[in-house]
Write a protein that holds these residues in place. Structure first.
Motif, PDB file in Angstrom:
ATOM      1  N   PRO A 279       0.835  -1.214   0.000  1.00 17.46           N
ATOM      2  CA  PRO A 279       0.000   0.000   0.000  1.00 17.46           C
ATOM      3  C   PRO A 279       0.866   1.259   0.000  1.00 17.46           C
ATOM      4  N   SER A 280       0.362   2.291  -0.691  1.00 17.26           N
ATOM      5  CA  SER A 280       1.074   3.557  -0.705  1.00 17.26           C
ATOM      6  C   SER A 280       1.142   4.116   0.719  1.00 17.26           C
ATOM      7  N   GLY A 284      -2.057   5.773   4.001  1.00 24.46           N
ATOM      8  CA  GLY A 284      -2.258   5.483   5.418  1.00 24.46           C
ATOM      9  C   GLY A 284      -1.947   6.646   6.321  1.00 24.46           C
ATOM     10  N   PHE A 285      -1.975   7.868   5.753  1.00 30.92           N
ATOM     11  CA  PHE A 285      -1.620   9.049   6.534  1.00 30.92           C
ATOM     12  C   PHE A 285      -2.543   9.224   7.742  1.00 30.92           C
ATOM     13  N   ARG A 286      -3.881   9.103   7.538  1.00 31.80           N
ATOM     14  CA  ARG A 286      -4.831   9.321   8.628  1.00 31.80           C
ATOM     15  C   ARG A 286      -4.720   8.251   9.714  1.00 31.80           C
ATOM     16  N   ASN A 287      -4.167   7.093   9.351  1.00 30.78           N
ATOM     17  CA  ASN A 287      -3.995   6.058  10.364  1.00 30.78           C
ATOM     18  C   ASN A 287      -3.033   6.516  11.458  1.00 30.78           C
ATOM     19  N   PHE A 288      -2.005   7.274  11.059  1.00 37.76           N
ATOM     20  CA  PHE A 288      -1.055   7.790  12.049  1.00 37.76           C
ATOM     21  C   PHE A 288      -1.698   8.891  12.887  1.00 37.76           C
ATOM     22  N   LEU A 320      -5.833   8.197  -7.976  1.00 39.39           N
ATOM     23  CA  LEU A 320      -6.291   7.681  -6.693  1.00 39.39           C
ATOM     24  C   LEU A 320      -5.337   8.031  -5.570  1.00 39.39           C
ATOM     25  N   VAL A 321      -4.059   7.681  -5.757  1.00 41.29           N
ATOM     26  CA  VAL A 321      -3.066   7.926  -4.712  1.00 41.29           C
ATOM     27  C   VAL A 321      -1.738   8.311  -5.357  1.00 41.29           C
ATOM     28  N   TRP A 322      -0.914   8.993  -4.573  1.00 41.85           N
ATOM     29  CA  TRP A 322       0.485   9.170  -4.912  1.00 41.85           C
ATOM     30  C   TRP A 322       1.230   7.922  -4.430  1.00 41.85           C
ATOM     31  N   SER A 323       2.090   7.383  -5.277  1.00 41.29           N
ATOM     32  CA  SER A 323       2.792   6.152  -4.930  1.00 41.29           C
ATOM     33  C   SER A 323       4.230   6.217  -5.418  1.00 41.29           C
ATOM     34  N   VAL A 324       5.029   5.288  -4.908  1.00 45.88           N
ATOM     35  CA  VAL A 324       6.400   5.135  -5.378  1.00 45.88           C
ATOM     36  C   VAL A 324       6.369   4.470  -6.740  1.00 45.88           C
TER      37      VAL A 324
END
Length: 800
Positions: A279-280, A284-288, A320-324
């Motif tokens: 997962p990018s 998971g930013f809000r999880n932190f 959808l998301v920024w990813s590596v």
């Protein structure tokens, strides 16, 4: 009794020892030099001098083991066991000294590595970034390769070669192991070869000269040796060597593909790590910020004030998301993940500043992404549980992102050498353009992004001012909210197209670092600037604080834009205001905000607000229009065509010279000269077979010498030998009578029959070598006879 045993001294026989002849020592010296040229090919893969100790050590151990077993008359099976024992015993000191006890004594880790590297090192080395420094057993690859080559070459040279007659064909077998080692260096190398032309030419010249010398030692008969014969032999060898160098070098230059098309095995193998399998991290930013806001994630020592922990750098967006970037979308400017050693290459753009060391102890964090600080230069794992992370860590040195495929778990302790980049101020960046980079694409960008980018950038003339205007606009207009129950206005998570559209269209503008960093990056990309999103942790570090505990609430995200000759400059577009109003009817004024050019109301508005995407002007079908030679065709052509050229071009040239020589002798000049030409042709043909015939001899003397040579060589000779034929030629030349055409044809037929019979019995290799020789052994005698005939004619005319 073998040749080697026959040369032993009686005292050595009594002791059971064997001796090595002088010729064999020369063979071993040549093989060592050829192996050294082959070893140099490992430099692109391992870096300068990083592999020499292991490679030279393997060469010494393999050679010594083979020689010792031969001298003490040890049979093959025990010799293999002794060689393996020497390989294991000395492998630690030469290939894995860091894992040894005291740098020399083998440990369990080093003993396992000597076998693991020999088996798995070849697969690892073509999947790792060069110069290869990890895993620890990787240095076993050159050690094992040179040990095996030396063991086989030396064993063949001292055991098998002296048993029978030494020939060039048998000697050429010794070159095969060194040649295989040479090609191994090419296969595991890079697109930048290490002095390929010089090494290849040197290898070929040394091998050719040595094989030529070997053939001379194998029994080519030379009746007498004079200065002219030796000079012709030296000139012949020089012509062969120069021809091989010129044709091989010229052919290689003309037929070799472009450097970009050079076949490299590591370029054909996809690295095993694909970031899209995980997962990018930004998703998971809000999880932190919610679930782990008070969880102790890391304990960090050595972090300086203002430094951040870099978790991941993201430069690809799919709506959808920024990813590596994955291996399928990554570019040279985005970098790729590789298994590296302790030392990590410096990023290509960043200007190094201060250095420090950060030690991280993992507490409540669990993921594959390994937090580092700024740009890592070294990485040491001090303590871990389970799988050794040195074998599963993958690092992208271009972005500073690291991942451990086996997982970052509680109890892991690692140290990171850090270099902080030097970032100039805005005044220094006023005249600096952004770097010309090719980053992974961003797709499915909402149309509002381009319009807002133009609005927020304003009328600023410089790149840095446009970017600062966008940054300032977001921090001024927007409000910060992590979507907690205590926040005045709810904030939805995510950075997809719908969330970014909502950020710009809904009032008030509310979001967290995830949304603002994404929005800034998309706006900068729409203006054509190279930008990437960085996610990490920004704990508060006070002056003099040696240790800090990082929790989930310290998570953050920011942006970096690449400037030419400067590096990546950070931008922080997230506002700090959290008191967002419930309803807002007027838009806050942006200060300072230059006059904004409104989008036109024509039908072109739809096109202008669309995100500009770089589209290639080339039609994919255009590639099919012109014929393009694939890389494999160059490889096959080089392997097949160059050897064919090296063989057939000299063969055709020398064959043409021989036909011209024969035609001149058979049809040119007077009848007596044509009769003498039959013997001259015979002498040259036998000289090309390796029979040494001095120039200052009569035909009868030369015929006797040829009889001796043919008998010693076991070749077929005409009935009665060559003396009768030489006598008939002398009669035709010196009788003073007119020589009939029938006589000339008979002399040529007898000479051709004699040489044809000898050639048929000489063997295929010797006939092939003779085909590449061009001799004029009877040239001096022919000139002498011509002078004598001219004097006789002059005297006869004077008498008349």
């Amino acid at each position: 009794m073998t040749a080697a045993t026959a040369t032993m001294r009686p005292r050595d026989r009594a002791r059971g020892l064997q001796t090595v002849s002088r010729t064999t020592w020369v063979d071993l010296a040549v093989l060592t030099v050829l192996s050294g040229l082959s070893i140099a090919g490992f430099e692109p893969a391992f870096g300068p001098y990083n592999y020499l100790l292991a490679a030279i050590g393997g060469l010494v151990v393999g050679t010594a083991a083979a020689l010792v077993c031969f001298l003490f008359r040890i049979t093959i099976v025990p010799s293999i066991a002794i060689a393996l024992g020497a390989y294991v015993l000395f492998g630690t000191a030469f290939a894995m000294p860091a894992q040894a006890i005291g740098g020399v004594i083998p440990s369990l880790t080093s003993l396992a590595g000597t076998f693991q590297g020999a088996v798995f090192g070849w697969a690892d080395i073509v999947t790792l970034q060069t110069p290869v420094e990890a895993p620890p057993y990787i240095a076993v690859v050159p050690y094992f390769a040179t040990w095996l080559v030396a063991l086989i070459s030396v064993s063949v040279a001292v055991r098998w070669l002296p048993r029978k007659k030494r020939t060039a064909l048998r000697s050429s077998v010794l070159v095969i192991p060194a040649l295989v080692l040479y090609f191994a260096g090419i296969i595991i190398g890079t697109r930048e070869p290490y002095f390929a032309g010089i090494r290849g030419v040197a290898f070929a010249v040394i091998a050719l000269v040595w094989l030529g010398w070997r053939r001379k030692q194998s029994g080519a008969v030379s009746i007498t040796v004079d200065g002219s014969a030796r000079q012709r032999k030296i000139i012949g060898v020089a012509i062969v060597v120069i021809g091989a160098v010129v044709i091989g070098g010229g052919g290689g230059y003309l037929l070799s593909p472009k450097p970009d098309s050079r076949f490299v095995l590591r370029q054909e193998i996809t690295p095993p790590f694909d970031p899209l399998e995980y997962p990018s991290p930004l998703a998971g930013f809000r999880n932190f910020t919610k679930k782990e806001a008070k969880t102790d994630l890391f304990t960090v020592r050595g972090l300086q004030e203002g430094q951040k922990l870099r978790m991941a750098t993201l430069d690809s967006y799919d709506g959808l998301v920024w990813s590596v970037a994955s291996p399928s979308t990554q570019t040279s400017d985005s970098g790729g993940f590789e298994l590296l050693g302790r030392d990590i290459p410096a990023p290509p753009l960043a200007k190094p500043g201060g250095t420090s060391t950060v030690k991280v102890t993992v507490d409540g964090y669990a993921d594959v992404w390994l937090p580092t600080a700024e740009y890592p230069t070294t990485l040491d794992f001090d303590r871990y549980t389970g799988v050794d992370p040195t074998t599963t860590v993958r690092i992208n040195p271009t972005t500073g992102t690291a991942a451990v495929t086996s997982g970052v778990k509680k109890g892991l302790v690692y140290s990171v050498g850090v270099t902080s980049p030097t970032v100039p101020n805005d005044r220094a960046l006023a005249k600096v353009p952004t770097a010309r980079l090719t980053l992974p694409p961003v797709t499915k960008v909402p149309d509002v992004v381009s319009a807002k980018a133009t609005e927020y950038a304003g009328t600023a003339k410089t790149t840095i001012q446009q970017l600062r205007n966008i940054e300032r606009s977001l921090t001024t207009v927007g409000f910060l909210s992590h979507g907690l129950a205590s926040d005045p206005v709810p904030s939805r998570a995510g950075e997809g197209s719908d969330r970014i559209t909502e950020l710009f269209t809904k009032e008030p503008m509310v979001g967290d670092e995830e949304q603002y960093a994404s929005a800034f990056a998309l706006m900068a990309r729409s203006l054509g600037y190279p930008v990437r999103v960085v996610m990490g942790f920004a704990p508060k570090v006070s002056t003099g604080t040696n240790e800090v505990v990082v929790t989930g609430k310290d998570v953050t995200a920011w942006d970096e834009v690449a400037f030419e000759g400067v590096g990546w400059v950070p931008f922080y577009p997230t506002p700090t205001k959290t008191d967002a109003p419930q309803e807002q009817t007027t838009k806050p004024k942006i200060e300072p905000q230059p006059q904004v050019r409104q989008p036109p109301t024509s039908n072109q508005q739809q096109d202008e607000v669309l995100t500009p995407v770089k589209i290639s002007d080339k039609n994919p079908d255009d590639k099919k229009a012109g014929f393009q030679v694939p890389v494999w065709a160059y490889i096959v052509g080089g392997i097949i065509l160059i050897p064919l050229l090296l063989f057939f071009v000299p063969f055709l040239i020398i064959g043409g010279l021989k036909r011209r020589r024969r035609r001149r002798r058979l049809t040119g000049g007077s009848a007596d000269r044509r009769a003498a030409g039959s013997w001259d042709e015979l002498q040259d043909r036998y000289s090309e077979l390796g029979v040494g015939i001095p120039a200052k001899t009569t035909r009868i003397q030369a015929a006797a010498l040829i009889d001796q040579s043919v008998a010693a060589e076991g070749l077929v000779a005409p009935e009665g030998g060559f003396v009768p034929l030489a006598g008939r030629v002398d009669v035709a030349v010196f009788s003073g009578e007119d020589v009939q055409d029938e006589t000339i044809a008979s002399l040529w037929a007898q000479a051709d029959a004699a040489t044809a019979a000898s050639l048929a019995s000489a063997g295929r290799l010797r006939r092939m070598i003779a085909a590449f020789r061009y001799r004029r052994a009877a040239r001096a005698a022919t000139r002498r006879e011509r002078t004598r005939r001219q004097k006789a004619r002059t005297a006869a005319i004077a008498k008349l």
